[in-house]
Design a protein around this motif. Structure first.
Motif, PDB file in Angstrom:
ATOM      1  N   CYS A 212      42.180  36.083  33.675  1.00  0.00           N
ATOM      2  CA  CYS A 212      43.553  36.596  33.650  1.00  0.00           C
ATOM      3  C   CYS A 212      43.975  36.971  32.234  1.00  0.00           C
ATOM      4  CB  CYS A 212      44.506  35.560  34.250  1.00  0.00           C
ATOM      5  SG  CYS A 212      46.237  36.071  34.262  1.00  0.00           S
ATOM      6  N   ASP A 213      43.642  36.104  31.257  1.00  0.00           N
ATOM      7  CA  ASP A 213      43.976  36.404  29.857  1.00  0.00           C
ATOM      8  C   ASP A 213      43.305  37.695  29.396  1.00  0.00           C
ATOM      9  OD1 ASP A 213      45.596  34.230  29.568  1.00  0.00           O
ATOM     10  OD2 ASP A 213      44.066  32.932  28.713  1.00  0.00           O
TER      11      ASP A 213
ATOM     12  N   ARG B 298      41.131  45.509  35.266  1.00  0.00           N
ATOM     13  CA  ARG B 298      41.904  44.817  36.299  1.00  0.00           C
ATOM     14  C   ARG B 298      42.321  45.788  37.393  1.00  0.00           C
ATOM     15  NH1 ARG B 298      47.445  43.957  37.159  1.00  0.00           N
ATOM     16  NH2 ARG B 298      47.931  41.990  38.218  1.00  0.00           N
TER      17      ARG B 298
ATOM     18  N   HIS C 155      45.978  39.306  26.765  1.00  0.00           N
ATOM     19  CA  HIS C 155      46.483  38.221  25.935  1.00  0.00           C
ATOM     20  C   HIS C 155      45.427  37.731  24.952  1.00  0.00           C
ATOM     21  CE1 HIS C 155      49.597  37.212  29.309  1.00  0.00           C
ATOM     22  NE2 HIS C 155      49.905  38.297  28.618  1.00  0.00           N
ATOM     23  N   HIS C 156      44.173  37.771  25.372  1.00  0.00           N
ATOM     24  CA  HIS C 156      43.055  37.384  24.513  1.00  0.00           C
ATOM     25  C   HIS C 156      41.943  38.406  24.680  1.00  0.00           C
ATOM     26  CE1 HIS C 156      44.723  33.497  23.371  1.00  0.00           C
ATOM     27  NE2 HIS C 156      45.049  33.320  24.636  1.00  0.00           N
TER      28      HIS C 156
ATOM     29  N   ALA D  85      36.213  35.874  38.976  1.00  0.00           N
ATOM     30  CA  ALA D  85      35.958  34.809  38.010  1.00  0.00           C
ATOM     31  C   ALA D  85      34.708  34.021  38.375  1.00  0.00           C
ATOM     32  CB  ALA D  85      37.173  33.887  37.929  1.00  0.00           C
TER      33      ALA D  85
ATOM     34  N   GLN E   5      40.957  38.054  42.032  1.00  0.00           N
ATOM     35  CA  GLN E   5      40.670  37.552  40.692  1.00  0.00           C
ATOM     36  C   GLN E   5      39.801  36.299  40.750  1.00  0.00           C
ATOM     37  OE1 GLN E   5      43.748  35.682  37.940  1.00  0.00           O
ATOM     38  NE2 GLN E   5      43.613  37.759  37.078  1.00  0.00           N
ATOM     39  N   LYS E   6      40.024  35.447  41.768  1.00  0.00           N
ATOM     40  CA  LYS E   6      39.239  34.222  41.904  1.00  0.00           C
ATOM     41  C   LYS E   6      37.777  34.549  42.151  1.00  0.00           C
ATOM     42  CE  LYS E   6      38.919  29.961  44.626  1.00  0.00           C
ATOM     43  NZ  LYS E   6      39.512  29.185  45.748  1.00  0.00           N
TER      44      LYS E   6
ATOM     45  N   THR F 216      36.626  30.724  34.345  1.00  0.00           N
ATOM     46  CA  THR F 216      37.795  30.301  35.099  1.00  0.00           C
ATOM     47  C   THR F 216      38.707  31.487  35.367  1.00  0.00           C
ATOM     48  OG1 THR F 216      39.074  29.792  33.116  1.00  0.00           O
ATOM     49  CG2 THR F 216      37.689  28.030  34.001  1.00  0.00           C
ATOM     50  N   ALA F 217      39.534  31.345  36.390  1.00  0.00           N
ATOM     51  CA  ALA F 217      40.460  32.424  36.731  1.00  0.00           C
ATOM     52  C   ALA F 217      41.468  32.664  35.617  1.00  0.00           C
ATOM     53  CB  ALA F 217      41.177  32.095  38.040  1.00  0.00           C
ATOM     54  N   SER F 218      41.887  31.601  34.921  1.00  0.00           N
ATOM     55  CA  SER F 218      42.854  31.763  33.835  1.00  0.00           C
ATOM     56  C   SER F 218      42.258  32.535  32.666  1.00  0.00           C
ATOM     57  CB  SER F 218      43.351  30.392  33.362  1.00  0.00           C
ATOM     58  OG  SER F 218      42.274  29.622  32.855  1.00  0.00           O
ATOM     59  N   THR F 219      40.963  32.303  32.375  1.00  0.00           N
ATOM     60  CA  THR F 219      40.302  33.053  31.303  1.00  0.00           C
ATOM     61  C   THR F 219      40.220  34.533  31.638  1.00  0.00           C
ATOM     62  OG1 THR F 219      38.983  31.126  30.662  1.00  0.00           O
ATOM     63  CG2 THR F 219      38.176  33.285  29.970  1.00  0.00           C
TER      64      THR F 219
END
Length: 419
Positions: free
Chosen positions: A387-388, A362, A393-394, A376, A372-373, A382-385
């Motif tokens: 981000c995790d 990152r 987080h994952h 992705a 980030q968009k 996806t942007a949320s994936t």
């Protein structure tokens, strides 16, 4: 394990200790196995000092065989290490291992431990219990008891609701266990009916204890995770391994994992070494039902997670299934491979796998001015994936590898990367 002592001094002696809560019984033998001393000492710093001094008074100590080094003998092992006396763990024989007519008392057990240390047979290097793993072990034990308490309280409360008045059952049973216990923890109203009021008063008491135990368990889990990430970031970042599973594997290895001779030793310790079960024309292996069952459970949880989510593992499962292996045999193989990976991470605690380096990637993306968009879109997620992954987080193994390759290729936005 067989211990070779090599050349020893003429006045060499070997010690054996039968450990208990309040006293330790010491036996010292010479190179011929003749007992030189037998006596009892207290289990406190002064008693440890006197015991070590007695061994040194009788000769040059080569090794001391101590029973229960992870329990009653833990303090003595630390004291012996401070006094420069080599210590090894001896196995306490059960009834099937004792021959007919053999004595069973403290003096006899200490003498047996001393002679076993002299022979060098069936000995093990004790866990040092002086590092971050010991911190994790204490917190893990406390958390397990709190989780058991939460389960017991919830079961008792649910049974009370089901046997209680119909209006209480109709009001609480439909909520589900967790939500019901949360409601009970904050209950402070009085009921008109005396029986209903007594039932609700009892349930509220259970709910408050449940809520406090759950909160304490969560605090312990958070601290376990922090300690793990500081002590062994590689193991904490292993794919599919949560903080509790990582803690179980670390506890099995101990603060001195070098005592294990190879990754095969670690696999046997975790109960995932293959056991031959061939007969006639059938050639197969079965699960090992021995070893550290908590570590075995941790490997099982990781294996089941990978068999559902990791493309490489699911591909391996399908290939072995096509070869005729049963699902149980496939799980055994997967757990054995995970044990090999865990051993390498335990022995190299700062060799963090690629999936644990999301924050570093990152930082590289931000430094290059890529949003980030856009990242992705280029990676096909996806942007949320993303981000995790970046925040840790994952852990997505394949995505992390593709992300690393994309960064190394210079952040190509126009071509994209196949998912």
């Amino acid at each position: 394990m067989k211990v070779e002592y090599g050349n020893v001094a003429e006045d060499a002696v070997w010690a054996g200790v039968d450990t208990h809560a309040a006293t330790n019984w010491l036996s010292v033998v010479d190179a011929r196995g003749s007992e030189l001393f037998s006596g009892e000492f207290a289990t406190d710093p002064e008693g440890y000092r006197k015991l070590c001094d007695e061994i040194r008074r009788l000769g040059s100590p080569v090794a001391a065989g101590v029973e229960c080094t992870g329990a009653y003998g833990a303090g003595l092992v630390r004291a012996m290490a401070a006094y420069g006396i080599a210590c090894c763990e001896v196995i306490t024989p059960g009834r099937p291992r004792r021959g007919p007519g053999c004595d069973k008392d403290d003096a006899a057990d200490a003498l047996r431990a001393a002679k076993q240390a002299l022979s060098g047979e069936n000995l093990a290097v004790p866990k040092s219990q002086d590092g971050w793993v010991e911190e994790v072990r204490n917190m893990t034990v406390a958390r397990e008891e709190l989780v058991k308490q939460c389960t017991s309280l919830a079961n008792l409360a649910l049974a009370t609701v089901r046997k209680g008045p119909d209006e209480i059952r109709a009001r609480l049973e439909r909520l589900g266990t967790a939500k019901m216990m949360g409601v009970l923890a904050g209950w402070d109203e009085a009921e008109a009916d005396p029986i209903c009021d007594a039932v609700m008063f009892s349930l509220a008491a259970l709910g408050r204890v449940w809520a406090e135990a759950r909160r304490s368990a969560r605090l312990l889990e958070e601290r376990i995770e922090r300690t793990l990430k500081a002590g062994n970031p590689a193991l904490a970042s292993m794919y599919g391994c949560g903080p509790i599973s990582a803690a179980m594997l670390a506890i099995a290895a101990g603060d001195n994992p070098e005592r294990m001779g190879s990754e095969a030793s670690f696999a046997a310790l975790c109960g995932v070494s293959p056991i031959r079960a061939s007969s006639g024309k059938v050639e197969r292996h079965r699960l090992n039902r021995g070893g550290n069952r908590n570590a075995n459970k941790a490997l099982h949880i990781i294996a089941m997670h990978r068999m559902r989510t990791d493309p490489r593992t699911t591909e391996y499962v399908e290939r072995r299934r096509a070869e005729g292996l049963s699902d149980r045999e496939i799980r055994r193989c997967v757990k054995r491979y995970i044990a090999r990976e865990a051993y390498r991470l335990i022995m190299h605690p700062y060799d963090v796998p690629i999936e644990g380096k999301g924050p570093e990637m990152r930082a590289e993306r931000i430094a290059s001015g890529v949003s980030q968009k856009d990242a992705a879109i280029a990676l096909g997620v996806t942007a949320s994936t993303l981000c995790d992954l970046e925040l840790g987080h994952h852990q997505f193994r394949e995505l992390a590898l593709r992300y690393r390759q994309w960064i190394d290729d210079g952040f190509p936005l126009e071509a994209g990367i196949d998912s």
